[in-house]
Write a protein that holds these residues in place. Structure first.
Motif, PDB file in Angstrom:
ATOM      1  N   ILE A 267       0.758  -1.235   0.064  1.00  0.00           N
ATOM      2  CA  ILE A 267       0.065  -0.192  -0.121  1.00  0.00           C
ATOM      3  C   ILE A 267       0.802   1.248   0.069  1.00  0.00           C
ATOM      4  O   ILE A 267       0.570   2.182  -0.817  1.00  0.00           O
ATOM      5  CB  ILE A 267      -0.766   0.084   1.206  1.00  0.00           C
ATOM      6  CG1 ILE A 267      -2.201  -1.013   1.180  1.00  0.00           C
ATOM      7  CG2 ILE A 267      -1.628   1.224   1.093  1.00  0.00           C
ATOM      8  CD1 ILE A 267      -2.906  -1.327   2.351  1.00  0.00           C
ATOM      9  N   ASN A 270       2.806   1.810  -3.277  1.00  0.00           N
ATOM     10  CA  ASN A 270       1.654   2.037  -4.424  1.00  0.00           C
ATOM     11  C   ASN A 270       1.325   3.659  -4.143  1.00  0.00           C
ATOM     12  O   ASN A 270       1.297   4.361  -5.283  1.00  0.00           O
ATOM     13  CB  ASN A 270       0.373   1.115  -4.144  1.00  0.00           C
ATOM     14  CG  ASN A 270       0.801   0.010  -4.917  1.00  0.00           C
ATOM     15  OD1 ASN A 270       1.574  -0.344  -5.884  1.00  0.00           O
ATOM     16  ND2 ASN A 270       0.054  -0.988  -4.442  1.00  0.00           N
ATOM     17  N   GLY A 283       0.216  -2.750  -7.893  1.00  0.00           N
ATOM     18  CA  GLY A 283      -1.103  -2.253  -8.333  1.00  0.00           C
ATOM     19  C   GLY A 283      -2.067  -3.563  -8.359  1.00  0.00           C
ATOM     20  O   GLY A 283      -3.058  -3.864  -7.723  1.00  0.00           O
ATOM     21  N   TYR A 371      -6.316   2.364 -10.837  1.00  0.00           N
ATOM     22  CA  TYR A 371      -6.419   2.223  -9.409  1.00  0.00           C
ATOM     23  C   TYR A 371      -5.744   3.371  -8.591  1.00  0.00           C
ATOM     24  O   TYR A 371      -4.736   3.941  -8.958  1.00  0.00           O
ATOM     25  CB  TYR A 371      -5.565   0.670  -9.132  1.00  0.00           C
ATOM     26  CG  TYR A 371      -5.508   0.419  -7.832  1.00  0.00           C
ATOM     27  CD1 TYR A 371      -6.431   0.282  -6.968  1.00  0.00           C
ATOM     28  CD2 TYR A 371      -4.294   0.296  -7.213  1.00  0.00           C
ATOM     29  CE1 TYR A 371      -6.582  -0.050  -5.689  1.00  0.00           C
ATOM     30  CE2 TYR A 371      -4.129  -0.106  -5.795  1.00  0.00           C
ATOM     31  CZ  TYR A 371      -5.261  -0.343  -5.121  1.00  0.00           C
ATOM     32  OH  TYR A 371      -5.294  -0.752  -3.726  1.00  0.00           O
ATOM     33  N   PRO A 373      -4.617   3.837  -4.862  1.00  0.00           N
ATOM     34  CA  PRO A 373      -4.317   2.906  -3.820  1.00  0.00           C
ATOM     35  C   PRO A 373      -4.546   3.910  -2.518  1.00  0.00           C
ATOM     36  O   PRO A 373      -4.759   3.398  -1.371  1.00  0.00           O
ATOM     37  CB  PRO A 373      -2.796   3.104  -3.909  1.00  0.00           C
ATOM     38  CG  PRO A 373      -2.298   3.905  -4.790  1.00  0.00           C
ATOM     39  CD  PRO A 373      -3.454   4.367  -5.820  1.00  0.00           C
ATOM     40  N   GLU A 376      -7.158   2.813   0.080  1.00  0.00           N
ATOM     41  CA  GLU A 376      -7.055   1.603   1.181  1.00  0.00           C
ATOM     42  C   GLU A 376      -7.096   2.108   2.447  1.00  0.00           C
ATOM     43  O   GLU A 376      -7.065   1.347   3.330  1.00  0.00           O
ATOM     44  CB  GLU A 376      -5.662   0.721   0.615  1.00  0.00           C
ATOM     45  CG  GLU A 376      -5.589   0.242  -0.732  1.00  0.00           C
ATOM     46  CD  GLU A 376      -6.818  -0.859  -1.062  1.00  0.00           C
ATOM     47  OE1 GLU A 376      -7.319  -1.241  -0.166  1.00  0.00           O
ATOM     48  OE2 GLU A 376      -7.349  -1.000  -1.934  1.00  0.00           O
ATOM     49  N   SER A 391     -11.906   3.246  -5.376  1.00  0.00           N
ATOM     50  CA  SER A 391     -10.512   2.827  -5.908  1.00  0.00           C
ATOM     51  C   SER A 391     -10.391   2.572  -7.181  1.00  0.00           C
ATOM     52  O   SER A 391      -9.253   2.635  -7.820  1.00  0.00           O
ATOM     53  CB  SER A 391      -9.982   1.722  -4.961  1.00  0.00           C
ATOM     54  OG  SER A 391     -10.660   0.397  -5.246  1.00  0.00           O
TER      55      SER A 391
END
Length: 444
Positions: A267, A270, A283, A371, A373, A376, A391
């Motif tokens: 995480i 990213n 990713g 995406y 991140p 998250e 996301s």
């Protein structure tokens, strides 16, 4: 579908019934079912405490009730290992024909003997920070991380208690002594023997590099995870492993340490790449990991329960639907139960496996995802359709929908067989009840 269901009815269902007749497996099943009131009762409060709206979370902190709401979760799901120890021991003792309450209490005390009972803190003395040992028990050992050890303790201690009781190690008291007092004092010698043995186990582990049995179990199970790289295939296998272990009662929390090391690294890396405008190194891997879903992706199971006909499964749908939407699977896992139920082994393990490979194929071919991140970081109770839409946009949401449909089809034949069995049992019970009422009416 009909042929497959016929195979389940003729082959797997008899095996499931036979295994449930086994004292150990029957006790485990009953023990976990008996914990469901606590998990179901706290699930809704846990949703309230972690509802995925930042303004709501900030308001809970502002009015100073967030800690109180969290206390409810700690007092139920947070002590799941303790609930499991007592209830499994109680159920197993009942099957072995010994005092169930004594077995539950002795097992619970034995479990506490094994738990590390000191915590190192640091205090400032003369301008320097020095370590200080205080007597305390971490919630880590009382909840998910301790369930597997709790199962072993409950079964082994209860079996030992039963064996010693049958060998007349109990104290004989006069008949004039009230039964409640006699039952409490009779196993004194047995309890002394059991506690001495458990203490010996604790001492033995204290001389090892693991220091305690909890660290030993966690390290042995976690070791293979520490050496893997964060790639799509590994993420799929990790989710399959989590579902496999969960089936045998080993909570995902057992792997939370090494998994956190992997997932938090993914995480953070990213997010750093995302904010810098660089390609995301992990990713695809993390998106696939998220789509696989924990505990056999039980959203598909909930959808299957919508069409159930038995009263028990309809009630489980009512109780488990909302928590599952918010990623709280314990009510279903313990309530059906899924744990150690042979009928549910295949969908439990196959769901993340198939979901992972299908989502991997979709993401890398016809449904590429832009995406984000940073999403998250939202609470883990955020519903899947909300999280995936935020996301990864419409493409990620579409993949989530496809996977949910696929997983529903995986669970469907198994749920239909189990529901049919429950419906037949309910009908038999109703017929028996009607016959008894009819006989009572005739005699009256």
């Amino acid at each position: 579908m009909n042929r497959f269901e016929s195979f389940l009815s003729n082959k797997l269902l008899p095996l499931s019934s036979k295994m449930q007749e086994n004292n150990v497996l029957g006790a485990l099943t009953e023990g976990f079912i008996r914990t469901s009131p606590a998990t179901i009762g706290s699930a809704f409060i846990l949703i309230l405490a972690n509802f995925p709206i930042q303004g709501w979370l900030d308001w809970l902190q502002k009015i100073k009730i967030a800690d109180s709401l969290s206390a409810v979760a700690n007092a139920s799901i947070g002590i799941m290992a303790l609930l499991a120890v007592y209830n499994i021991a109680f159920a197993y003792a009942k099957r072995l024909g010994c005092n169930s309450q004594n077995a539950g209490l002795i097992s619970l005390a034995s479990y506490f003997i094994l738990i590390p009972q000191t915590i190192t803190t640091f205090v400032k003395e003369n301008g320097e920070w020095v370590s200080n040992q205080i007597g305390a028990v971490k919630f880590d050992y009382l909840g998910g991380q301790g369930i597997f050890i709790g199962m072993l303790v409950a079964l082994l201690i209860t079996k030992l208690y039963s064996s010693l009781s049958k060998r007349k190690f109990t104290i004989k008291l006069p008949e004039s002594v009230p039964p409640m007092v006699a039952d409490s004092l009779a196993p004194t010698f047995i309890v002394t023997i059991i506690f001495a043995l458990v203490c010996a186990v604790r001492i033995a582990f204290s001389f090892t590099g693991f220091h305690d049995v909890f660290n030993f179990i966690t390290s042995v199970i976690s070791a293979p995870i520490n050496s893997v790289m964060a790639n799509p295939l590994t993420m799929i296998m990790i989710q399959v492993l989590l579902s496999f272990l969960w089936f045998f009662g080993i909570h995902n929390a057992v792997l939370s340490g090494p998994l956190s090391a992997v997932t938090l690294t993914m995480i953070t890396t990213n997010i750093q790449a995302f904010t810098s405008g660089d390609p995301l190194p992990y990713g695809t891997a993390f998106m696939i990991y998220s789509v696989c879903g924990a505990a056999g992706n039980t959203m598909g199971l909930i959808i299957c329960l919508m069409t159930s006909k038995s009263k028990r499964y309809r009630e489980m749908f009512k109780l488990g639907a909302l928590p599952t939407v918010f990623n709280i699977t314990e009510p279903l896992v313990f309530g059906l139960p899924i744990i150690l139920n042979p009928l549910y082994f295949f969908p439990m393990v196959l769901s993340p496996l198939i979901s992972g490979f299908v989502s991997w194929g979709l993401i890398t071919t016809i449904l590429p995802i832009h995406y984000n991140p940073t999403v998250e970081n939202i609470p883990w109770t955020t519903p899947g359709f909300v999280k995936f839409a935020l996301s990864g946009g419409i493409s990620y949401l579409l993949i989530y929908i496809i996977i949910t449909v696929l997983v529903t089809l995986i669970w469907l034949p198994f749920v239909r067989i189990a529901d049919k069995k429950e419906l037949e049992l309910e009908r038999k019970n109703n017929e028996q009840k009607e016959e008894e009422e009819s006989e009572n009416h005739i005699h009256a």
